[in-house]
Design a protein around this motif. Structure first.
Motif, short mmCIF file in Angstrom:
data_model
loop_
_atom_site.label_atom_id
_atom_site.label_comp_id
_atom_site.label_asym_id
_atom_site.label_seq_id
_atom_site.Cartn_x
_atom_site.Cartn_y
_atom_site.Cartn_z
N MET A 408 -2.20 16.85 -11.90
CA MET A 408 -1.01 16.39 -11.08
C MET A 408 -1.39 15.53 -9.75
SD MET A 408 1.60 19.39 -11.91
CE MET A 408 2.80 18.93 -10.51
N GLU A 409 -2.28 16.45 -9.18
CA GLU A 409 -2.79 15.93 -7.83
C GLU A 409 -3.35 14.59 -7.91
OE1 GLU A 409 -3.17 15.66 -3.68
OE2 GLU A 409 -1.80 16.45 -4.91
N VAL A 410 -4.45 14.59 -9.01
CA VAL A 410 -5.43 13.29 -9.29
C VAL A 410 -4.27 12.14 -9.46
CG1 VAL A 410 -6.81 12.20 -10.95
CG2 VAL A 410 -7.27 14.42 -9.92
N ASP A 411 -3.29 12.39 -9.93
CA ASP A 411 -2.27 11.25 -10.65
C ASP A 411 -1.80 10.91 -9.22
OD1 ASP A 411 -0.65 9.67 -12.68
OD2 ASP A 411 0.92 10.91 -11.84
N ILE A 412 -1.31 11.86 -8.26
CA ILE A 412 -0.63 11.33 -7.06
C ILE A 412 -1.48 10.43 -6.36
CG2 ILE A 412 0.43 12.16 -4.80
CD1 ILE A 412 1.29 14.57 -6.50
N LEU A 413 -2.86 10.97 -6.29
CA LEU A 413 -3.86 10.08 -5.42
C LEU A 413 -3.93 8.79 -5.74
CD1 LEU A 413 -6.56 13.03 -4.74
CD2 LEU A 413 -4.85 12.03 -3.09
N ASP A 414 -4.07 8.76 -7.33
CA ASP A 414 -4.00 7.24 -7.98
C ASP A 414 -2.90 6.58 -7.68
OD1 ASP A 414 -6.42 7.92 -9.07
OD2 ASP A 414 -5.57 8.46 -11.12
N GLY A 415 -1.60 7.19 -7.67
CA GLY A 415 -0.60 6.29 -7.22
C GLY A 415 -0.42 5.88 -5.75
N MET A 419 -0.46 1.99 -4.63
CA MET A 419 0.52 1.71 -3.66
C MET A 419 -0.22 0.71 -2.66
SD MET A 419 3.91 1.55 -2.98
CE MET A 419 4.39 2.78 -3.87
N ARG A 420 -1.17 1.14 -1.98
CA ARG A 420 -2.11 0.67 -0.99
C ARG A 420 -2.72 -0.92 -1.63
NH1 ARG A 420 -5.46 5.45 1.01
NH2 ARG A 420 -4.26 6.22 2.55
N LEU A 421 -2.88 -0.94 -2.82
CA LEU A 421 -3.42 -2.05 -3.33
C LEU A 421 -2.29 -3.23 -3.58
CD1 LEU A 421 -5.93 -3.61 -4.77
CD2 LEU A 421 -5.31 -2.65 -7.05
N LEU A 422 -1.14 -2.60 -3.79
CA LEU A 422 -0.05 -3.76 -4.30
C LEU A 422 0.53 -4.13 -3.08
CD1 LEU A 422 1.60 -1.99 -7.45
CD2 LEU A 422 0.21 -4.09 -7.48
N HIS A 423 0.64 -3.28 -2.09
CA HIS A 423 1.21 -3.51 -0.58
C HIS A 423 0.43 -3.19 0.56
CE1 HIS A 423 4.95 -3.99 -3.04
NE2 HIS A 423 4.85 -2.67 -3.75
N PRO A 424 -0.75 -4.26 0.83
CA PRO A 424 -1.51 -3.80 1.88
C PRO A 424 -0.81 -3.94 3.15
CG PRO A 424 -1.64 -6.14 0.85
CD PRO A 424 -0.94 -5.47 0.10
N GLU A 425 0.46 -4.49 3.15
CA GLU A 425 0.98 -4.36 4.50
C GLU A 425 1.46 -3.05 4.99
OE1 GLU A 425 4.03 -5.46 1.40
OE2 GLU A 425 1.87 -5.80 1.79
N HIS A 447 3.03 15.10 -3.47
CA HIS A 447 1.98 15.60 -2.79
C HIS A 447 2.15 16.84 -1.77
CE1 HIS A 447 -2.17 15.61 -0.91
NE2 HIS A 447 -1.43 15.41 0.24
N GLN A 448 3.08 17.01 -1.23
CA GLN A 448 3.57 18.32 -0.66
C GLN A 448 3.86 19.06 -1.34
OE1 GLN A 448 3.29 18.45 2.71
NE2 GLN A 448 4.15 20.75 2.55
#
Length: 473
Positions: A408-415, A419-425, A447-448
């Motif tokens: 679950m945590e690995v999947d969250i980190l991938d997400g 998100m950073r890649l699609l929205h660098p802003e 993540h929490q």
């Protein structure tokens, strides 16, 4: 009046004899019995004097009725004295002789009472004389026992009696537990325990302290074995109950996953028929509303299963279902009127996440079922039993939950990386729109949750905090 007063005093002395006999105070019991005899002799003399009166006057007089009542009461007290003698802790031989003499006195007193009622005072006096004789015999038997009744024996008898009382209470609890068992199996040890307890009680009544102690020890052993039998059966019951629950949960998860995949297929078909930016047609809206209601219903079912799993102590499995339930609620909102009938990439991505979560859960449940099957097979081959890992009694072991938690945590980190890649802003502190902000909040909450779950595992397993860090970091 003289006879009534004498009988009253005799009753008081017999009561005193009864109390002393109960406390194994043989000397005082004998003395009280002797005084009762003296008072009965006075009553006999008064009765003989009364016998000279006219028969009719005798039958009707208030004194006659008082004598009848006093005599009946005295007979009852003699019976009580006999009962107390049986519990006095005297040696068996003296106890039997005392009981026999007191029983004879009781019978003679009953006969005296009956004769008084018939107005036959002379015959009543004869019965009284016989009662006096029996009381004298009882006094002599009690006196003989005083030399043999040692204080240490009396103390031991009381100690064993207290232990007998405790055993009786424990047996009642065991019997109650045995009755509540589902498909209860006979417990030979539990059947033997009351028998040995009864023997111990009989030994105490007879003053046989040695055998009483032996039978109480046997009762203790039988009760301990009965508890072990109950414990093993309860452990087997819990294991079977968990296997049944595991099977039911796996079936329910499979059913939710199958229905969700149907909803995913229908959503993809509807979206494929729509042009980019085009509003949904009336027919498409009807279909999307139907899918939204179906997804919302699946979310409710997921929440129910999550509660059931959490109640079994499997917090990670429960969290996975809880996350799926929240995503299904969001999907239902976005596909309905309030979400303006969305069917595009955002909704379908959420559907894929739900599918992935349910698929992970299904795989984990299948692995646990297989692990239990192999464990049972190894147990049968080795002829012994193995405890659950870490002495646990949970639906799934810690290792299974930790594996799923890592996934679950690995999947969250991938997400987060995606998100950073699609929205660098976002790195500059800018959020494109409310929907993107909701996606970020969703990842943050997940993540929490995984952080909190891992912290709980670390504390329960005794793993220290990472150096220089606390749980909220």
């Amino acid at each position: 009046e003289k006879a009534a007063e004498a009988l009253k005093r005799a009753g008081e002395q017999q009561k005193a004899a009864s109390e002393n006999a109960k406390q194994a105070n043989s000397k005082d019991a004998a003395r009280a019995a002797l005084e009762a005899k003296s008072e009965l002799q006075k009553a006999q003399a008064a009765l003989e004097e009364l016998a000279s009166s006219a028969a009719a006057e005798r039958a009707q007089s208030a004194e006659q009725k008082a004598l009848e009542q006093a005599q009946s009461s005295l007979a009852q007290q003699a019976g009580a004295l006999k009962q107390q003698a049986s519990q006095s802790g005297m040696p068996q031989e003296q106890q039997s002789a005392t009981e026999k003499a007191l029983a004879g006195a009781e019978q003679s007193m009953k006969e005296a009472a009956a004769k008084l009622q018939e107005g036959k005072n002379a015959e009543a006096s004869s019965a009284q004389q016989d009662a006096l004789k029996k009381l004298d015999e009882a006094k002599q038997s009690a006196a003989k026992s005083s030399a043999k009744a040692r204080p240490e024996d009396q103390a031991r008898a009381q100690e064993l009696a207290d232990e007998q009382k405790r055993i009786r209470q424990e047996l009642l609890k065991l019997a109650e537990r045995n009755q509540k068992r589902s498909a209860a199996q006979p417990s030979p040890a539990l059947e033997r325990a009351p028998q040995s307890a009864k023997k111990a009680e009989e030994n105490l009544e007879e003053g046989d302290l040695e055998n009483a102690e032996q039978n109480e020890e046997k009762t203790e052993r039988d009760m301990k074995k009965a508890l072990e039998d109950l414990g093993q059966e309860e452990e087997q019951y819990q294991k079977l109950r968990q296997e049944e629950l595991l099977f039911k949960i796996a079936e329910q998860v499979r059913g939710i996953l199958d229905e969700h995949r149907v909803a995913m297929k229908d959503t993809s078909e509807i979206d494929a028929a729509r042009k980019t930016g085009e509003r949904a047609t009336h027919t498409q809206k009807l279909r999307l509303r139907k899918i939204a209601k179906a997804e919302e219903a699946l979310g409710k079912r997921s929440a129910e299963i999550s509660k059931a799993i959490l109640a079994e102590g499997s917090a990670v499995f429960a969290e996975l279902l809880d996350s799926a339930e929240k995503d299904l609620v969001r999907i239902a909102r976005d596909m309905g009127d309030s979400g303006e009938f969305q069917s595009g990439e955002r909704v379908q991505t959420l559907q894929q996440d739900v599918e992935q979560s349910l698929n992970w859960l299904q795989e984990a449940l299948a692995q646990e079922k297989e692990r239990r099957r192999q464990e049972e097979q190894e147990k049968q081959q080795s002829g012994g039993g193995q405890k659950p890992p870490g002495g646990q009694n949970k639906l799934v072991p810690d290792v299974a939950e930790l594996k799923l938690l890592r996934r679950m945590e690995v999947d969250i980190l991938d997400g987060i990386d995606q998100m950073r890649l699609l929205h660098p802003e976002i790195a500059e502190g800018k959020v494109p729109d409310a929907l993107i902000y909701e996606d970020i909040a969703r990842l943050a909450v997940r993540h929490q949750k995984t952080t909190e779950l891992f912290s709980q595992f670390r504390k329960r397993l005794g793993i220290p905090d990472p150096e220089g860090k606390k749980d909220d970091q």
